[in-house]
Design a protein around this motif. Structure first.
Motif, PDB file in Angstrom:
ATOM      1  N   ASP A 198       0.874  -1.173   0.000  1.00  0.00           N
ATOM      2  CA  ASP A 198       0.000   0.000   0.000  1.00  0.00           C
ATOM      3  C   ASP A 198       0.908   1.219   0.000  1.00  0.00           C
ATOM      4  O   ASP A 198       1.462   1.600   1.042  1.00  0.00           O
ATOM      5  CB  ASP A 198      -0.903  -0.014   1.228  1.00  0.00           C
ATOM      6  N   VAL A 199       1.102   1.834  -1.192  1.00  0.00           N
ATOM      7  CA  VAL A 199       2.036   2.961  -1.280  1.00  0.00           C
ATOM      8  C   VAL A 199       1.525   4.169  -0.512  1.00  0.00           C
ATOM      9  O   VAL A 199       2.314   5.027  -0.079  1.00  0.00           O
ATOM     10  CB  VAL A 199       2.303   3.330  -2.759  1.00  0.00           C
ATOM     11  N   ALA A 200       0.194   4.276  -0.304  1.00  0.00           N
ATOM     12  CA  ALA A 200      -0.324   5.381   0.502  1.00  0.00           C
ATOM     13  C   ALA A 200       0.192   5.282   1.926  1.00  0.00           C
ATOM     14  O   ALA A 200       0.580   6.297   2.549  1.00  0.00           O
ATOM     15  CB  ALA A 200      -1.854   5.374   0.470  1.00  0.00           C
ATOM     16  N   ALA A 201       0.202   4.049   2.476  1.00  0.00           N
ATOM     17  CA  ALA A 201       0.712   3.854   3.836  1.00  0.00           C
ATOM     18  C   ALA A 201       2.215   4.116   3.894  1.00  0.00           C
ATOM     19  O   ALA A 201       2.727   4.669   4.877  1.00  0.00           O
ATOM     20  CB  ALA A 201       0.391   2.437   4.304  1.00  0.00           C
ATOM     21  N   LEU A 202       2.954   3.691   2.834  1.00  0.00           N
ATOM     22  CA  LEU A 202       4.398   3.937   2.814  1.00  0.00           C
ATOM     23  C   LEU A 202       4.709   5.427   2.831  1.00  0.00           C
ATOM     24  O   LEU A 202       5.634   5.885   3.518  1.00  0.00           O
ATOM     25  CB  LEU A 202       5.025   3.281   1.578  1.00  0.00           C
ATOM     26  N   LEU A 203       3.929   6.203   2.086  1.00  0.00           N
ATOM     27  CA  LEU A 203       4.169   7.649   2.039  1.00  0.00           C
ATOM     28  C   LEU A 203       3.734   8.326   3.326  1.00  0.00           C
ATOM     29  O   LEU A 203       4.332   9.325   3.756  1.00  0.00           O
ATOM     30  CB  LEU A 203       3.434   8.261   0.849  1.00  0.00           C
ATOM     31  N   ALA A 204       2.673   7.805   3.959  1.00  0.00           N
ATOM     32  CA  ALA A 204       2.172   8.431   5.188  1.00  0.00           C
ATOM     33  C   ALA A 204       3.230   8.438   6.271  1.00  0.00           C
ATOM     34  O   ALA A 204       3.249   9.333   7.144  1.00  0.00           O
ATOM     35  CB  ALA A 204       0.922   7.697   5.656  1.00  0.00           C
ATOM     36  N   GLU A 205       4.144   7.452   6.220  1.00  0.00           N
ATOM     37  CA  GLU A 205       5.204   7.393   7.229  1.00  0.00           C
ATOM     38  C   GLU A 205       6.166   8.577   7.125  1.00  0.00           C
ATOM     39  O   GLU A 205       6.933   8.844   8.056  1.00  0.00           O
ATOM     40  CB  GLU A 205       5.984   6.088   7.067  1.00  0.00           C
ATOM     41  N   ARG A 206       6.142   9.273   5.996  1.00  0.00           N
ATOM     42  CA  ARG A 206       7.087  10.376   5.768  1.00  0.00           C
ATOM     43  C   ARG A 206       6.618  11.706   6.351  1.00  0.00           C
ATOM     44  O   ARG A 206       7.349  12.686   6.329  1.00  0.00           O
ATOM     45  CB  ARG A 206       7.318  10.538   4.260  1.00  0.00           C
ATOM     46  N   GLY A 207       5.392  11.780   6.826  1.00  0.00           N
ATOM     47  CA  GLY A 207       4.878  13.047   7.337  1.00  0.00           C
ATOM     48  C   GLY A 207       5.539  13.464   8.631  1.00  0.00           C
ATOM     49  O   GLY A 207       5.856  12.642   9.492  1.00  0.00           O
ATOM     50  N   ASP A 208       5.800  14.783   8.787  1.00  0.00           N
ATOM     51  CA  ASP A 208       6.305  15.355  10.042  1.00  0.00           C
ATOM     52  C   ASP A 208       5.910  16.817  10.089  1.00  0.00           C
ATOM     53  O   ASP A 208       5.002  17.264   9.366  1.00  0.00           O
ATOM     54  CB  ASP A 208       7.817  15.154  10.173  1.00  0.00           C
ATOM     55  N   THR A 209       6.606  17.613  10.912  1.00  0.00           N
ATOM     56  CA  THR A 209       6.207  19.015  11.101  1.00  0.00           C
ATOM     57  C   THR A 209       6.346  19.839   9.831  1.00  0.00           C
ATOM     58  O   THR A 209       5.592  20.798   9.615  1.00  0.00           O
ATOM     59  CB  THR A 209       7.049  19.649  12.221  1.00  0.00           C
ATOM     60  N   VAL A 211       6.679  18.275   6.621  1.00  0.00           N
ATOM     61  CA  VAL A 211       6.232  17.496   5.468  1.00  0.00           C
ATOM     62  C   VAL A 211       4.762  17.141   5.621  1.00  0.00           C
ATOM     63  O   VAL A 211       4.367  16.515   6.619  1.00  0.00           O
ATOM     64  CB  VAL A 211       7.067  16.216   5.306  1.00  0.00           C
ATOM     65  N   THR A 212       3.966  17.564   4.640  1.00  0.00           N
ATOM     66  CA  THR A 212       2.548  17.222   4.603  1.00  0.00           C
ATOM     67  C   THR A 212       2.333  16.173   3.523  1.00  0.00           C
ATOM     68  O   THR A 212       2.746  16.370   2.368  1.00  0.00           O
ATOM     69  CB  THR A 212       1.699  18.463   4.291  1.00  0.00           C
ATOM     70  N   VAL A 213       1.686  15.047   3.902  1.00  0.00           N
ATOM     71  CA  VAL A 213       1.444  13.958   2.957  1.00  0.00           C
ATOM     72  C   VAL A 213      -0.036  13.931   2.613  1.00  0.00           C
ATOM     73  O   VAL A 213      -0.891  13.876   3.511  1.00  0.00           O
ATOM     74  CB  VAL A 213       1.884  12.606   3.543  1.00  0.00           C
ATOM     75  N   ARG A 214      -0.350  13.954   1.337  1.00  0.00           N
ATOM     76  CA  ARG A 214      -1.726  13.892   0.862  1.00  0.00           C
ATOM     77  C   ARG A 214      -1.889  12.616   0.029  1.00  0.00           C
ATOM     78  O   ARG A 214      -1.223  12.444  -0.987  1.00  0.00           O
ATOM     79  CB  ARG A 214      -2.065  15.109   0.010  1.00  0.00           C
ATOM     80  N   THR A 215      -2.793  11.751   0.488  1.00  0.00           N
ATOM     81  CA  THR A 215      -3.036  10.479  -0.205  1.00  0.00           C
ATOM     82  C   THR A 215      -4.533  10.262  -0.355  1.00  0.00           C
ATOM     83  O   THR A 215      -5.334  10.867   0.363  1.00  0.00           O
ATOM     84  CB  THR A 215      -2.424   9.308   0.581  1.00  0.00           C
ATOM     85  N   PRO A 216      -4.959   9.368  -1.262  1.00  0.00           N
ATOM     86  CA  PRO A 216      -6.385   9.034  -1.367  1.00  0.00           C
ATOM     87  C   PRO A 216      -6.894   8.415  -0.072  1.00  0.00           C
ATOM     88  O   PRO A 216      -6.122   7.893   0.749  1.00  0.00           O
ATOM     89  CB  PRO A 216      -6.425   8.034  -2.527  1.00  0.00           C
ATOM     90  N   ALA A 217      -8.208   8.451   0.103  1.00  0.00           N
ATOM     91  CA  ALA A 217      -8.811   7.951   1.339  1.00  0.00           C
ATOM     92  C   ALA A 217      -8.658   6.448   1.470  1.00  0.00           C
ATOM     93  O   ALA A 217      -8.540   5.926   2.585  1.00  0.00           O
ATOM     94  CB  ALA A 217     -10.294   8.341   1.378  1.00  0.00           C
ATOM     95  N   ARG A 218      -8.654   5.736   0.360  1.00  0.00           N
ATOM     96  CA  ARG A 218      -8.549   4.283   0.426  1.00  0.00           C
ATOM     97  C   ARG A 218      -7.128   3.841   0.052  1.00  0.00           C
ATOM     98  O   ARG A 218      -6.384   4.587  -0.598  1.00  0.00           O
ATOM     99  CB  ARG A 218      -9.566   3.633  -0.503  1.00  0.00           C
ATOM    100  N   PRO A 219      -6.755   2.617   0.467  1.00  0.00           N
ATOM    101  CA  PRO A 219      -5.404   2.121   0.171  1.00  0.00           C
ATOM    102  C   PRO A 219      -5.147   2.055  -1.348  1.00  0.00           C
ATOM    103  O   PRO A 219      -6.062   1.842  -2.131  1.00  0.00           O
ATOM    104  CB  PRO A 219      -5.383   0.729   0.802  1.00  0.00           C
ATOM    105  N   VAL A 220      -3.910   2.216  -1.691  1.00  0.00           N
ATOM    106  CA  VAL A 220      -3.495   2.111  -3.098  1.00  0.00           C
ATOM    107  C   VAL A 220      -2.483   0.965  -3.189  1.00  0.00           C
ATOM    108  O   VAL A 220      -1.290   1.136  -2.930  1.00  0.00           O
ATOM    109  CB  VAL A 220      -2.880   3.427  -3.607  1.00  0.00           C
ATOM    110  N   GLU A 221      -3.009  -0.211  -3.523  1.00  0.00           N
ATOM    111  CA  GLU A 221      -2.166  -1.403  -3.596  1.00  0.00           C
ATOM    112  C   GLU A 221      -1.513  -1.492  -4.984  1.00  0.00           C
ATOM    113  O   GLU A 221      -2.157  -1.272  -6.005  1.00  0.00           O
ATOM    114  CB  GLU A 221      -2.996  -2.660  -3.340  1.00  0.00           C
ATOM    115  N   MET A 222      -0.230  -1.880  -5.006  1.00  0.00           N
ATOM    116  CA  MET A 222       0.479  -2.049  -6.274  1.00  0.00           C
ATOM    117  C   MET A 222       1.733  -2.878  -6.055  1.00  0.00           C
ATOM    118  O   MET A 222       2.201  -3.053  -4.921  1.00  0.00           O
ATOM    119  CB  MET A 222       0.839  -0.701  -6.898  1.00  0.00           C
ATOM    120  N   LEU A 223       2.271  -3.408  -7.174  1.00  0.00           N
ATOM    121  CA  LEU A 223       3.528  -4.148  -7.113  1.00  0.00           C
ATOM    122  C   LEU A 223       4.688  -3.166  -7.186  1.00  0.00           C
ATOM    123  O   LEU A 223       4.783  -2.369  -8.127  1.00  0.00           O
ATOM    124  CB  LEU A 223       3.619  -5.147  -8.272  1.00  0.00           C
TER     125      LEU A 223
END
Length: 641
Positions: A488-499, A501-513
């Motif tokens: 789930d690349v949305a979850a991978l990117l969400a880990e990068r958020g901090d004071t 860095v703002t992470v904006r992803t779709p509401a649902r998971p984005v699964e991919m290889l």
């Protein structure tokens, strides 16, 4: 009655040819028959000898106007009529031709009225048969013989030489026809023929007896009764086969057809003639081989991408290839034979090609073609020598080292930068470790934590740097491996958020290889650059576009000049490449990002505006490449420099 007279006269001439009558008398008979049949008063027969007309038969007292008419007929190769302005006498001249070759002219004239030129063509054809059997030069006329033999050797072209051979055979021996067969790879090939129809030659060559005409050995004479000879001739001629050999090597066989078998004197002349023919053919063959060799060498020089200039021993240009002509602004056709001095626009290169030049090599900087950027060349000059040691001239070859030198400069900068980047975390770690070792018991808990945290942060920094370098090394050595797994690349990117860095992803998971470590590596470098080169907030955004995703990192930094954007994703390239620049880095992060993204089937780019900020974005297909295809792609991709 007139037709019967013409018929009788022509039959008498043909009977004389068949019986071996004296050619001079037969020519005279043809002339008298033509004068009588055309109701003229006088006439003459002229023959072309060495480009000039010689009278071989006349009725006596022939006027100059007849000779002039003969010249017109030979020049125009058609029947001409001529009225003499001085005397008013009329002449009609018919060219005597054997095939396409003009042998001479038959002329009749006299009286104030037009002569009847109708019968002239018949008597001209009869005269042609006689002249073809009559040698131009008697055996005893040595100057004529030598002149004829020199004609055979006058051309270095095989086809022209063949034509001269048959001309000489007609002049010396009265050979009306013949053919020449040359030996090629153990077989005999008919190289040329004259006076023999092609269909008759082809038909005769199918007869078993034809091989005897081409059999190796000494001179041989075959009678008209031989089936192969009878198939090739119409007037009962003898076939004389002459061996063609030079320096003991058989080159083929020349067969000429004569009215009678040669006597000992003529046989000796025929043998000498055959030797001269063989030498002429060998000379033409050698000349052709030399020309082919020269053309091959010239083609090799012109095919080279490197600029090449060749001069002779006097320093005059003998060859310039296209690359050199473009570099030095030379016109190949007009420079040949002129001194090289002043042509290259570089005194050092011209000295290397001069008569006193020695074998040497040096680096020179020259303007690029069409006033392009200066380029670095390695100039190598060598003397060319023949097998026996003779000097043949000098050759100059230029190797373009510009890319190599640019790569060397980039690598030198990289070594300086990597040394700085390695030294910085090591220096910090060394300082803190020294403090902890000496004052661990006296430090407060807060100071201890601060020191250990600094060591850990610099260890992570050092570890990432080493991993990036190892990845670049594996790519260049074609042994990089990519492992694709579902994430789930949305979850991978969400880990990068901090004071910041703002992470904006779709509401649902984005699964991919995706190869998760390398995906994180790309995101890390893009975020690291954004945080380093800007002080404001950074936005990471994930967009689901159906079959692919788009990840972007946007900052509010100073922006990038549009002319520098194409260099951002190249290896070791930085806008500030010095080791004392304000921001760290070794110039491989964005290059690494490009190689990984492209290997995973995506693309990466940058949009930037000065004073506004930059947006780095990349796309990846959701289904990914197969692991094998992705690995092959990244290992096969060309290394940019």
């Amino acid at each position: 009655m007139a037709a019967d007279l013409v018929h009788d006269r022509l039959q008498a001439i043909l009977r004389g040819l068949a019986c071996g009558a004296e050619p001079t008398r037969l020519v005279q008979d043809a002339l008298i028959g033509a004068v009588t049949a055309s109701k003229a008063k006088e006439g003459l027969v002229s023959r072309v000898v060495n480009g000039a007309l010689q009278t071989v038969a006349s009725t006596g007292g022939a006027g100059q106007y007849l000779a002039e008419a003969a010249q017109d007929a030979v020049r125009t190769e058609r029947m001409v009529r001529r009225r003499d302005a001085r005397t008013g006498l009329v002449a009609a001249a018919e060219p005597i031709k054997a095939g396409s070759r003009v042998l001479g002219a038959l002329v009749v004239g006299g009286g104030m009225e037009m002569v009847d030129a109708g019968p002239l063509s018949l008597f001209a054809d009869a005269a042609a048969l006689v002249l073809l059997r009559q040698p131009v030069a008697p055996i005893g006329a040595l100057p004529e013989v030598l002149d004829t033999l020199s004609l055979v050797a006058s051309s270095m072209d095989t086809a022209s030489t063949m034509g001269h051979i048959f001309d000489a055979a007609a002049r010396l021996f009265g050979a009306a026809s013949g053919f020449c067969a040359l030996s090629e790879n153990g077989t005999m090939r008919i190289a040329a023929y004259r006076g023999v129809a092609q269909d008759r030659l082809v038909a005769a060559s199918r007869r078993p007896e034809f091989k005897a005409l081409l059999a190796p050995g000494e001179m041989r004479v075959d009678p008209p009764s031989d089936p192969a000879v009878a198939a090739l001739t119409r007037l009962g001629e003898f076939a004389v086969g002459l061996p063609l050999s030079a320096d003991g090597r058989s080159m083929g066989r020349l067969v000429v057809f004569l009215a009678e078998p040669p006597d000992p004197g003529r046989a000796q002349l025929l043998a000498s003639f055959a030797r001269n023919v063989a030498l002429s053919l060998r000379a033409a063959s050698l000349c052709r081989r030399i020309e082919d060799h020269e053309e091959q060498l010239a083609s090799m020089v012109h095919a080279m991408a490197n600029p090449v200039v060749v001069v002779d021993e006097t320093g005059r240009v003998s060859e310039v290839n296209g690359a050199a002509a473009e570099l030095f602004r030379l016109s190949t056709a007009f420079e040949i034979g002129h001194p090289v001095t002043g042509k290259l626009g570089h005194a050092g290169l011209e000295r290397m090609l001069g008569p006193s030049g020695v074998d040497s090599a040096s680096e020179v900087v020259l303007p690029g073609p069409n006033d392009g950027e200066p380029r670095v060349y390695r100039a190598t000059a060598r003397r060319m020598r023949a097998a026996d040691g003779r000097a043949l001239g000098r050759v100059l070859v230029l190797d373009d080292l510009t890319v190599e030198r640019q790569a060397d400069a980039i690598k030198a900068d990289f070594v300086a930068v990597i040394g700085h980047e390695l030294r910085t975390p090591l220096t910090v770690m060394k300082g803190y470790m020294h403090t902890l070792a000496k004052r661990f018991d006296t430090l407060s808990e807060e100071k201890r934590g601060q020191a250990i945290g600094a060591v850990q942060a610099n260890l992570v920094r050092l570890e990432r740097l080493i991993e990036d370098l190892l990845f670049i090394s594996s790519v260049e050595q074609r042994r990089c491996k990519i492992d694709l797994e579902s994430h789930d690349v949305a979850a991978l990117l969400a880990e990068r958020g901090d004071t910041r860095v703002t992470v904006r992803t779709p509401a649902r998971p984005v699964e991919m290889l995706v190869d998760q470590p390398k995906f994180q590596q790309v995101v890390h470098h893009l975020l690291d650059n954004a945080l380093k080169y800007s002080e404001g907030p950074v936005i990471v955004e994930l967009a689901d576009k159906g079959d692919e995703i788009e990840v972007s990192v946007t900052d509010s930094g100073p922006g990038i000049y549009s002319g520098d954007v194409p260099q951002l994703f190249e290896r070791f390239r930085q806008l500030d490449g010095t080791s004392t620049r304000k921001h760290g880095g070794v110039g491989i992060g964005l290059y690494l990002c490009r190689r990984v993204v492209e290997a995973l089937g995506g693309r990466i780019w940058c949009d930037s505006r000065l004073g506004v900020g930059s947006r780095f974005a990349f796309t990846l297909p959701k289904d990914g490449h197969s692991a094998e295809a992705a690995t092959a792609a990244i290992n096969r991709a060309p290394v940019s420099t």
